[in-house]
Motif scaffolding. Structure first.
Motif, PDB file in Angstrom:
ATOM      1  N   ALA A  99       5.103   2.477   5.199  1.00  0.00           N
ATOM      2  CA  ALA A  99       5.379   2.371   3.933  1.00  0.00           C
ATOM      3  C   ALA A  99       4.281   2.115   2.833  1.00  0.00           C
ATOM      4  CB  ALA A  99       5.874   0.404   3.987  1.00  0.00           C
ATOM      5  N   ARG A 100       4.479   2.723   1.574  1.00  0.00           N
ATOM      6  CA  ARG A 100       2.998   2.710   1.287  1.00  0.00           C
ATOM      7  C   ARG A 100       2.806   1.517   0.807  1.00  0.00           C
ATOM      8  NH1 ARG A 100       6.029   5.980  -3.992  1.00  0.00           N
ATOM      9  NH2 ARG A 100       4.010   6.123  -4.859  1.00  0.00           N
ATOM     10  N   LEU A 101       3.465   0.479  -0.071  1.00  0.00           N
ATOM     11  CA  LEU A 101       2.704  -0.740   0.197  1.00  0.00           C
ATOM     12  C   LEU A 101       1.620  -1.507   1.472  1.00  0.00           C
ATOM     13  CD1 LEU A 101       2.721  -3.233  -1.907  1.00  0.00           C
ATOM     14  CD2 LEU A 101       4.377  -4.250  -0.850  1.00  0.00           C
ATOM     15  N   THR A 102       1.991  -1.666   2.596  1.00  0.00           N
ATOM     16  CA  THR A 102       1.326  -1.495   3.569  1.00  0.00           C
ATOM     17  C   THR A 102      -0.157  -0.549   3.269  1.00  0.00           C
ATOM     18  OG1 THR A 102       3.034  -1.921   5.514  1.00  0.00           O
ATOM     19  CG2 THR A 102       1.099  -1.377   6.153  1.00  0.00           C
ATOM     20  N   GLN A 103       0.237   0.308   3.021  1.00  0.00           N
ATOM     21  CA  GLN A 103      -0.834   1.236   2.557  1.00  0.00           C
ATOM     22  C   GLN A 103      -1.972   1.169   2.402  1.00  0.00           C
ATOM     23  OE1 GLN A 103       0.743   5.231   3.241  1.00  0.00           O
ATOM     24  NE2 GLN A 103       1.218   5.497   4.866  1.00  0.00           N
ATOM     25  N   ALA A 104      -1.500   0.455   1.071  1.00  0.00           N
ATOM     26  CA  ALA A 104      -2.546   0.458  -0.182  1.00  0.00           C
ATOM     27  C   ALA A 104      -3.083  -0.936  -0.029  1.00  0.00           C
ATOM     28  CB  ALA A 104      -1.162   0.037  -1.127  1.00  0.00           C
ATOM     29  N   ALA A 105      -2.421  -1.932   1.180  1.00  0.00           N
ATOM     30  CA  ALA A 105      -3.040  -3.433   1.262  1.00  0.00           C
ATOM     31  C   ALA A 105      -3.828  -3.005   2.636  1.00  0.00           C
ATOM     32  CB  ALA A 105      -1.998  -4.251   2.019  1.00  0.00           C
ATOM     33  N   ARG A 106      -3.836  -2.390   2.995  1.00  0.00           N
ATOM     34  CA  ARG A 106      -4.662  -1.816   4.119  1.00  0.00           C
ATOM     35  C   ARG A 106      -6.065  -1.194   3.666  1.00  0.00           C
ATOM     36  NH1 ARG A 106      -0.801   0.753   8.464  1.00  0.00           N
ATOM     37  NH2 ARG A 106       0.237  -0.499   9.204  1.00  0.00           N
ATOM     38  N   GLY A 107      -6.078  -0.109   3.068  1.00  0.00           N
ATOM     39  CA  GLY A 107      -6.244   0.251   2.291  1.00  0.00           C
ATOM     40  C   GLY A 107      -7.572  -0.500   1.267  1.00  0.00           C
ATOM     41  N   SER A 108      -6.602  -1.907   0.619  1.00  0.00           N
ATOM     42  CA  SER A 108      -7.337  -2.750  -0.543  1.00  0.00           C
ATOM     43  C   SER A 108      -8.493  -3.503   0.705  1.00  0.00           C
ATOM     44  CB  SER A 108      -6.757  -3.537  -1.000  1.00  0.00           C
ATOM     45  OG  SER A 108      -5.916  -2.627  -2.283  1.00  0.00           O
ATOM     46  N   LEU A 109      -8.066  -3.954   1.696  1.00  0.00           N
ATOM     47  CA  LEU A 109      -9.100  -4.746   2.734  1.00  0.00           C
ATOM     48  C   LEU A 109      -9.404  -4.593   3.445  1.00  0.00           C
ATOM     49  CD1 LEU A 109      -8.466  -7.570   4.142  1.00  0.00           C
ATOM     50  CD2 LEU A 109      -6.570  -6.900   5.298  1.00  0.00           C
ATOM     51  N   GLU A 110      -9.658  -3.314   3.544  1.00  0.00           N
ATOM     52  CA  GLU A 110     -11.085  -1.961   4.331  1.00  0.00           C
ATOM     53  C   GLU A 110     -12.242  -2.093   3.291  1.00  0.00           C
ATOM     54  OE1 GLU A 110      -9.200   1.418   5.730  1.00  0.00           O
ATOM     55  OE2 GLU A 110      -8.162   0.987   7.267  1.00  0.00           O
ATOM     56  N   ARG A 111     -11.611  -2.072   1.512  1.00  0.00           N
ATOM     57  CA  ARG A 111     -12.940  -1.539   0.880  1.00  0.00           C
ATOM     58  C   ARG A 111     -13.540  -2.815   0.569  1.00  0.00           C
ATOM     59  NH1 ARG A 111      -8.520   1.718  -1.422  1.00  0.00           N
ATOM     60  NH2 ARG A 111      -7.657   0.615  -2.628  1.00  0.00           N
ATOM     61  N   LEU A 112     -12.560  -4.057   0.259  1.00  0.00           N
ATOM     62  CA  LEU A 112     -13.286  -5.875   0.829  1.00  0.00           C
ATOM     63  C   LEU A 112     -14.463  -6.282   1.574  1.00  0.00           C
ATOM     64  CD1 LEU A 112     -10.411  -7.620  -0.748  1.00  0.00           C
ATOM     65  CD2 LEU A 112     -11.883  -7.323  -2.495  1.00  0.00           C
ATOM     66  N   VAL A 113     -13.716  -5.984   2.520  1.00  0.00           N
ATOM     67  CA  VAL A 113     -14.594  -5.888   4.077  1.00  0.00           C
ATOM     68  C   VAL A 113     -15.844  -5.191   3.672  1.00  0.00           C
ATOM     69  CG1 VAL A 113     -14.359  -6.110   6.301  1.00  0.00           C
ATOM     70  CG2 VAL A 113     -12.385  -6.898   6.013  1.00  0.00           C
TER      71      VAL A 113
END
Length: 78
Positions: free
Chosen positions: A60-74
């Motif tokens: 899902a695109r929303l899942t992928q967007a959330a993962r990307g955001s979380l990875e960038r924050l970490v």
């Protein structure tokens, strides 16, 4: 954080199931914007919510967007 209410889970799952074309659905667009806002906020609660969204349907695109955001924050917090 406790599990979200059933209505919230159903709506999130519905959003996660959507296709990968342009975002024409206003509700889905709002969800993507919410992910952006959570990334900008960046606090522990925002990261927790992003983590929950990141555990959604794998393609899902929303899942992928959330993962990307979380990875960038970490990555930024290192």
């Amino acid at each position: 954080m406790d599990d979200p209410p059933l209505e919230v889970r159903v709506r999130l799952e519905s959003l996660l199931q959507k296709g990968s074309g342009p975002i024409a659905d206003g509700e889905l667009l709002r969800a993507f914007r919410a992910v952006e806002v959570l990334e900008q906020a960046g606090g522990p609660e925002a990261q927790q919510l992003l983590g929950e969204l990141a555990r959604g349907a794998a393609g899902a695109r929303l899942t992928q967007a959330a993962r990307g955001s979380l990875e960038r924050l970490v990555k930024a917090s290192r």
